[in-house]
Design an enzyme around this catalytic site. Structure first.
Site, PDB file in Angstrom:
ATOM      1  N   SER A 193       0.768  -1.188  -0.024  1.00 24.79           N
ATOM      2  CA  SER A 193      -0.084   0.083  -0.027  1.00 24.79           C
ATOM      3  C   SER A 193       0.940   1.322  -0.099  1.00 24.79           C
ATOM      4  O   SER A 193       1.729   1.362  -0.712  1.00 24.79           O
ATOM      5  CB  SER A 193      -0.833   0.085   1.209  1.00 24.79           C
ATOM      6  OG  SER A 193      -1.836   0.944   1.293  1.00 24.79           O
ATOM      7  N   ASP A 406      -8.295  -5.662  -5.247  1.00 29.01           N
ATOM      8  CA  ASP A 406      -8.018  -4.834  -4.268  1.00 29.01           C
ATOM      9  C   ASP A 406      -8.992  -3.401  -4.691  1.00 29.01           C
ATOM     10  O   ASP A 406      -8.974  -3.092  -5.754  1.00 29.01           O
ATOM     11  CB  ASP A 406      -6.605  -4.154  -4.578  1.00 29.01           C
ATOM     12  CG  ASP A 406      -6.187  -3.007  -3.581  1.00 29.01           C
ATOM     13  OD1 ASP A 406      -6.706  -2.555  -3.101  1.00 29.01           O
ATOM     14  OD2 ASP A 406      -4.939  -3.010  -3.438  1.00 29.01           O
ATOM     15  N   HIS A 446      -6.887  -5.979  -0.832  1.00 30.26           N
ATOM     16  CA  HIS A 446      -5.845  -4.960  -0.109  1.00 30.26           C
ATOM     17  C   HIS A 446      -4.923  -5.511   0.739  1.00 30.26           C
ATOM     18  O   HIS A 446      -4.968  -5.759   1.622  1.00 30.26           O
ATOM     19  CB  HIS A 446      -6.426  -3.556   0.129  1.00 30.26           C
ATOM     20  CG  HIS A 446      -5.310  -2.628   0.209  1.00 30.26           C
ATOM     21  ND1 HIS A 446      -4.893  -2.010  -0.985  1.00 30.26           N
ATOM     22  CD2 HIS A 446      -5.205  -1.829   1.222  1.00 30.26           C
ATOM     23  CE1 HIS A 446      -3.806  -1.096  -0.517  1.00 30.26           C
ATOM     24  NE2 HIS A 446      -4.027  -1.065   0.528  1.00 30.26           N
TER      25      HIS A 446
END
Ligand SMILES: *[C@@H]1O[C@H](CO)[C@@H](O)[C@H](O)[C@H]1NC(C)=O
Ligand SMILES: *[C@@H]1O[C@H](CO)[C@@H](O)[C@H](O)[C@H]1NC(C)=O
Ligand SMILES: *[C@@H]1O[C@H](CO)[C@@H](O)[C@H](O)[C@H]1NC(C)=O
Ligand SMILES: *[C@@H]1O[C@H](CO)[C@@H](O)[C@H](O)[C@H]1NC(C)=O
Ligand SMILES: *[C@@H]1O[C@H](CO)[C@@H](O)[C@H](O)[C@H]1NC(C)=O
Ligand SMILES: *[C@@H]1O[C@H](CO)[C@@H](O)[C@H](O)[C@H]1NC(C)=O
Length: 534
Positions: A193, A406, A446
């Protein structure tokens, strides 16, 4: 930029030249050398906060953190934990920790952050020390998922963009070498991320720091990402309540995406191996004339679904961000995350880092504000250079992965970047493969979770195996130290995703641009029935 990195080198050198005190001699016990560590002399910009020995099995709870940060982790190896406060300018500083395992493999690893935080990645440090790395993590220059510290303070944005990481890595390496009395042999980076963006920042601009970088679901093209994230809220407000697909329709939308696209990879398994091939048509869900159902859509709602799944262009048609991929849970996620308030990361970023205006109205950010963010781009945080020449020349390695389910950072952005790098360096995949490999992880949300074989060892709580064929971190160790590059990444699907353990099936995720297809007559749970094809 050059000035800043040479500052780090100077700082590291001064740390290294400090005298070693008697109690730090390697013959003293691990525990006592650890508690003495906080008394070691430091350069004037570093204030030691604590050093303590923590045996494996301890549940570490860190008091006083911003409530948006995870504050506990169960330590899985005997470690020495050192905390430091590092001043980066007359108006900025960061907190960092160095974790030194008793059983050290002579490897060093830095961990990254998430969102717009502000939080030390304790779980990643636990994972790294469990595998024998000496590890660092930092709060990236401010505390928690709160951007107010960026206001009128470019130094804090610089820390967030790269300086907390470059400096904490330099300091962490020196602490490590001195504590063990011998130099680390290889250095690594692990992040997802925002941590993925930080990994790419190192690859693009600071390629000398790490020998191997594992970067997942990167928040690169950062200004574009936060423009895209903010647009969902704007659309929801604009179309009004009757334009928003009702919650009762979300499952039907996902089911219709599968009905239209699941077969494209040869397997009806509820997982898209290559969503870029899916041209989802939401109009198929429009209610029959006169029919009343909570799962079908009005034309206006179908239009909203199309907008959620469209790429974003800015002023004069310039590129801002690629589309959200279908079956990334996008409709449900968008409506849970971006309504009814503007997404906090977008709100704080545009107010405090881009415009220096805490009264900015972020409800209707549009092409003009996006363009301003791109042009202003404080601290070059966009992290979007396709030129990895320096990394390539140095012989460092980059492993990039992205979950195809995601909903927070579109996996299309990763594919887009890979191709940007290929064009920028004028290299085909066969040459890219020597230093940069990108894996699309089907069934992964994610950074973890999702409907498929998403456990790839990118985190301690998302690991089914330490085998380099099934673990992106040990795969990187093998690539750097033995020259054996990963051809695929095997992911595992846990029977119970909430209690990682028993594996239901595994699947090999292909190296881009290859894609996964099930052989004719194959069974989707059989790993060998799949093949990577162009
Ligand atoms: C840790 O975080 C939890 C959840 O936010 C909170 O309830 C708890 O008080 C925190 N513990 C400490 C010691 O700060
Ligand atoms: C770190 O140092 C800065 C100034 O040098 C100070 O403002 C800040 O409160 C310190 N943080 C902690 C957690 O000690
Ligand atoms: C130390 O690490 C090595 C290599 O990772 C491992 O084989 C060994 O079991 C570890 N020893 C202890 C006591 O954890
Ligand atoms: C962020 O920090 C400011 C200043 O400390 C505080 O007033 C505000 O409530 C915080 N916002 C969030 C969303 O945590
Ligand atoms: C915001 O403030 C910082 C520090 O004063 C400055 O460097 C930056 O250029 C400002 N940004 C804008 C958009 O005015
Ligand atoms: C958009 O294009 C017009 C016409 O070419 C040009 O004048 C204008 O400066 C462009 N705007 C931006 C923000 O690039």
């Amino acid at each position: 930029m050059a000035l800043k990195s040479s500052f780090c080198v100077a700082l590291a050198a001064s740390y290294f030249s400090l005298p070693v005190t008697a109690s730090q001699s390697p013959s003293a016990s691990f525990e006592s050398r650890c508690s003495d560590l906080k008394h070691a002399p430091q350069p004037s910009n570093i204030t030691p906060l604590y050093s303590e020995y923590i045996p494996a099995g301890t549940n570490l709870v860190v008091p006083g953190l911003d409530p948006s940060c995870f504050n506990s982790t169960t330590i899985l190896a005997d470690i020495c934990r050192l905390g430091l406060n590092v001043t980066t300018s007359d108006r900025s500083d960061f907190i960092m920790e160095v974790w030194l395992p008793r059983n050290w493999t002579r490897r060093f690893l830095s961990t990254g952050n998430g969102g717009i935080n502000g939080c030390i990645g304790y779980d990643d440090m636990t994972y790294a020390t469990q595998l024998g790395f000496a590890a660092t993590g930092s709060n990236n220059g401010h505390s928690g998922q709160n951007g107010t510290r960026f206001l009128n303070n470019l130094e804090v944005v610089i820390d967030y963009s790269y300086r907390s990481l470059t400096m904490s890595a330099a300091i962490g390496k020196q602490v490590t070498d001195k504590f063990y009395g011998k130099a680390h042999q290889k250095s690594y980076y692990l992040g997802c991320s925002t941590g993925g963006r930080q990994g790419f920042k190192m690859a693009q601009e600071f390629p000398d720091i790490f020998d191997g970088i594992v970067a997942g679901a990167p928040a690169f093209n950062f200004q574009g990402l936060l423009s895209w994230s903010g647009l969902f809220h704007t659309i929801i407000k604009e179309v009004g309540p009757d334009g928003v697909p009702p919650q009762s329709s979300w499952a039907a939308i996902d089911a219709e995406i599968l009905a239209q696209c699941d077969h494209l990879d040869g397997a009806i398994d509820g997982i898209l191996e290559d969503p870029s091939l899916c041209n989802f048509r939401p109009e198929a869900l429009i209610c029959r004339s006169g029919a009343k159902s909570s799962t079908c859509l009005t034309g206006k709602q179908a239009d909203t679904v199309r907008r959620f799944l469209s790429p974003v262009n800015g002023v004069n048609g310039t590129f801002v961000y690629p589309r959200a991929e279908p079956f990334s849970g996008i409709v449900g996620s968008v409506l849970s995350i971006y309504a009814p308030e503007q997404f906090q990361y977008t709100d704080h970023w545009f107010k405090y880092a881009v415009y220096n205006d805490s009264n900015l109205n972020t409800e209707n950010l549009g092409p003009e504000q996006w363009d301003y963010a791109f042009k202003h781009d404080p601290a070059n945080v966009r992290t979007y250079s396709g030129d990895l020449t320096k990394l390539r020349k140095r012989g460092a390695k980059l492993l990039h992965y992205h979950g195809l389910e995601d909903p927070l950072i579109s996996s299309a952005s990763s594919t887009y970047y890979y191709n940007l790098a290929s064009r920028t360096m004028s290299l085909p995949s066969a040459d890219m493969d020597k230093f940069y490999r990108y894996f699309r992880i089907s069934g992964m949300s994610h950074c973890l979770g999702g409907t498929g074989a998403s456990a790839i060892g990118n985190r301690g709580d998302n690991m089914a195996s330490r085998d380099p064929k099934a673990n992106v971190l040990t795969a990187m160790i093998r690539w750097v130290e033995e020259g054996l590059a990963p051809e695929f990444v095997t992911g595992a699907k846990f029977k119970d995703p909430k209690a990682p353990g028993e594996v239901e099936y595994t699947r090999r995720h292909c190296k881009y641009p290859l894609r996964n297809v099930l052989k004719a007559g194959g069974k989707y749970t059989n790993v060998d029935d799949w093949q990577c094809v162009l």
